[in-house]
Every structure is written in C-alpha cells, then in structure tokens.
Write an enzyme that holds these catalytic residues in place. Structure first.
Site, PDB file in Angstrom:
ATOM      1  N   CYS A 113       0.648  -1.741  -0.115  1.00 54.34           N
ATOM      2  CA  CYS A 113      -0.180  -0.217  -0.247  1.00 54.34           C
ATOM      3  C   CYS A 113       0.432   1.329   0.046  1.00 54.34           C
ATOM      4  O   CYS A 113       0.407   2.468  -0.126  1.00 54.34           O
ATOM      5  CB  CYS A 113      -1.197  -0.451   1.139  1.00 54.34           C
ATOM      6  SG  CYS A 113      -1.720  -1.350   1.430  1.00 54.34           S
ATOM      7  N   HIS A 254      -3.484   6.941   1.915  1.00 51.46           N
ATOM      8  CA  HIS A 254      -4.082   5.563   1.274  1.00 51.46           C
ATOM      9  C   HIS A 254      -5.396   4.892   1.488  1.00 51.46           C
ATOM     10  O   HIS A 254      -5.475   5.135   3.209  1.00 51.46           O
ATOM     11  CB  HIS A 254      -2.595   4.316   1.857  1.00 51.46           C
ATOM     12  CG  HIS A 254      -3.507   3.043   1.907  1.00 51.46           C
ATOM     13  ND1 HIS A 254      -4.209   2.114   0.400  1.00 51.46           N
ATOM     14  CD2 HIS A 254      -3.345   1.606   2.605  1.00 51.46           C
ATOM     15  CE1 HIS A 254      -4.106   1.323   0.380  1.00 51.46           C
ATOM     16  NE2 HIS A 254      -4.304   0.880   1.974  1.00 51.46           N
ATOM     17  N   ASN A 284      -9.966  -1.079  -0.505  1.00 52.53           N
ATOM     18  CA  ASN A 284      -8.490  -1.351   0.245  1.00 52.53           C
ATOM     19  C   ASN A 284      -7.451  -1.882  -1.593  1.00 52.53           C
ATOM     20  O   ASN A 284      -7.809  -2.466  -1.798  1.00 52.53           O
ATOM     21  CB  ASN A 284      -7.806  -1.516   1.129  1.00 52.53           C
ATOM     22  CG  ASN A 284      -6.987  -1.416   1.535  1.00 52.53           C
ATOM     23  OD1 ASN A 284      -5.874  -1.100   0.312  1.00 52.53           O
ATOM     24  ND2 ASN A 284      -6.139  -2.011   2.295  1.00 52.53           N
TER      25      ASN A 284
END
Length: 329
Positions: A113, A254, A284
């Site tokens: 990420c 993020h 996500n």
C-alpha cells in the site's frame, strides 16, 4: 538538477461491483457493520481467467497518455507499483509491450500500500538527476486474487484497481514534487502479509516447494500503526519543507479505512473538508488507491493550480511514507 511535476493522471477499475449486501451472502456480516467500521460500501473485482493486473495498468496508463496527447514512445521509464503481479518475475515489461512504450525501461516495485508513494519518489530521483525526462508511474493491484472470501475480517476490505501518473522533467521553478519522508519496520512484517507456505519436499534433492497463502492481517495492530506513524511522517516531511499544516490544500491518504483517514487528519489538525477520499466506492485497492483517488479528484476539478497536496501511503512491510506535491498543471 531539474524539477519534476505530475503532468497527467489516469485510472481504471473492473466492471464488476460487489457491494456489502453481496459480501453478507458469503460471510456473516452486514452492510451496516462494514460501513460503520471501515466506511466501505462497495468494491470492484476483476473477473475472467485471462484478466490480470496488467490489463488494468495498461488502461490507466493509456488514459493518462491520451489526456496530454503523448505518444507511448516518449516514455523513458515505467515503474509499476504492485504486490499482485501476474508473473513473479515482474509485470512492468508486459505493460511496456502492450501500450507500445518500446523505448522505455520498465520494472516492478513491490511495497504494497506504500508502493505508489515509493514509486513517485523513485521516479522523481531519476528525473531530478537528469537520467530521464518522462516517467510513467503506475499503482495497480488485484488483491481479490489473494483474498480469502470466507474470512470476514479481510474479504470486506479489498478491491481491485489501477491508477497512473506521468511525471515529467521541468525547471526548478515549476517543480511539483517538493519533498518526501519514508520509513520501514520489518520487525512487524507479519502484521500484514501474503506468506509463502512450504507444502511439499522433493525427496531427491531436499528442496521444499510450496505456494503463497491468502492475505493475513492483524487489523487492530495495523490500525494502531497507521494512526501513530503516519501523522508523524507527514509532520516531519512538512517541517523539513517549512510548510505548516494550515497551508495544506488537500490530504490524500492511502484508502484503507475511513476511521484511519479521519484519525490521521484529526491528529494533524487538518479539517475533514480537505480530505480526498473515494474509499466507499472501491475499498482498499493497495498501491492503486492513491492514484485512483487523485485522478478522480482532478476529474471533478477539486484540485487547482498551486494547491499543496500531502500524500501518504502505509501498509505491509510494514512501510509508510509521505510525499508533498504542488499541483503545477
């Protein structure tokens, strides 16, 4: 030394939309439970045996190139930030071939990420030292392929997507990538991982062979890590640039969890109106989450010339980092 600025953006997501009600048919959960704890309402999932992260990465890249009418042959370097390649030897070269960027060097960068932030920083170094002029940076992941869809603690979180940016050399006066701050804590790598498991042993030459498992995550520890380490990284980066949090136009984190995003903003005393987020639509998407949200914010004319954007990624490794950009297009 020369400057570097983001010239164009593009993004791509799969067609299949899986909402929380569909998830609740697979595991014991509910739309209300998921939204309350994560802020996610739906996510996109890549389908088809022959479809991969490369397809999404190529589509996002072509969209970015088309926005500035740039030929793929003008790209000098391609950096593909992904943790879900369709080839363990790397997928960036496949992107290079499929979009026709035949003059470009291409390589993968794996940092989960945090991958997009690290890729932008890497691209900026190549540009600022004069090695390359046009760099295509892609953040793309298809974590649905590594998700245990019977594990309700993780299957509610992840989605697939890709985002791309073209970073171009410019004069120092027009420099748009102002500074960065990066970190790693490898001692906690087991808190979020896709571990390799030994499955069998070759009796003839004593070699263990196996396969990768599904995503493993300690949600509580990852949350604590993010809300404590990310604000500190952002503060250090801004301090090194003599920039106050009050001067920040936009905070783009993020897209992991809505509670993390708001907790980080609160610790920095940055108002929620300055948050860029599309988590509710995509979940996500790992390395894709930041460029995907950036592209959508630009498409909606949210970001204006000279706006200061603080971008921070965090996740598996454990890795986290910040890059501060000023929008110059």
């Amino acid at each position: 030394m020369q400057g570097a600025r983001i010239l164009a953006t593009g993004s791509a997501v799969p067609e299949l939309c899986v909402n929380n009600f569909k998830i609740s048919e697979m595991v014991e959960t509910s739309d209300d439970w998921i939204v309350t704890r994560t802020g996610i309402k739906e996510r996109r999932v890549l389908t088809g045996i022959d479809k991969s992260v490369v397809d999404l990465a190529c589509l996002a890249s072509i969209k970015a190139l088309d926005k500035v009418s740039m030929s793929p042959l003008d790209i000098d370097l391609i950096i593909l930030a992904t943790s879900s390649p369709n080839d363990l030897f790397g997928s960036a070269s496949q992107v290079q071939a499929q979009i026709g960027a035949n003059k470009a060097v291409a390589f993968d960068l794996t940092a989960a990420c945090s991958g997009f932030v690290l890729a932008v920083v890497t691209a900026a170094q190549f540009i600022e030292n004069g090695s390359y002029k046009n760099v295509l940076v892609i953040g793309a992941d298809v974590l649905s392929k590594w998700t245990n869809w019977l594990d309700r603690s993780t299957c509610i979180l992840f989605g697939d997507g890709a985002g791309a940016v073209i970073i171009q050399a410019c004069s120092k006066d027009d420099n748009g990538i102002l500074g960065f701050q990066l970190n790693t804590d490898g001692e906690k790598s087991d808190q979020l991982s896709i571990p390799y498991r030994n499955k069998a042993k070759n009796k003839t030459i004593s070699i263990c062979q196996g396969e990768f498992d599904f995503i493993q995550m300690n949600g509580r520890e990852v949350y604590k890590f993010a809300v404590s380490k990310v604000p500190l990284s952002i503060f250090k980066c801004l301090q090194s640039l003599c920039i106050s949090t009050e001067d920040v136009s936009w905070l783009l984190l993020h897209q992991a969890n809505e509670r993390i995003i708001h907790a980080v903003a609160e610790r920095l005393s940055i108002h929620s109106s300055k948050l860029i987020s599309n988590l509710h639509k995509y979940g996500n998407t790992s390395a894709a989450s930041i460029p995907l949200a950036l592209d959508e914010a630009l498409s909606s004319n949210k970001i204006k010339y000279n706006d200061l954007i603080v971008i921070s990624g965090f996740g598996a490794g454990l890795t986290w980092g910040t890059v501060v950009i000023q929008w110059k297009c």
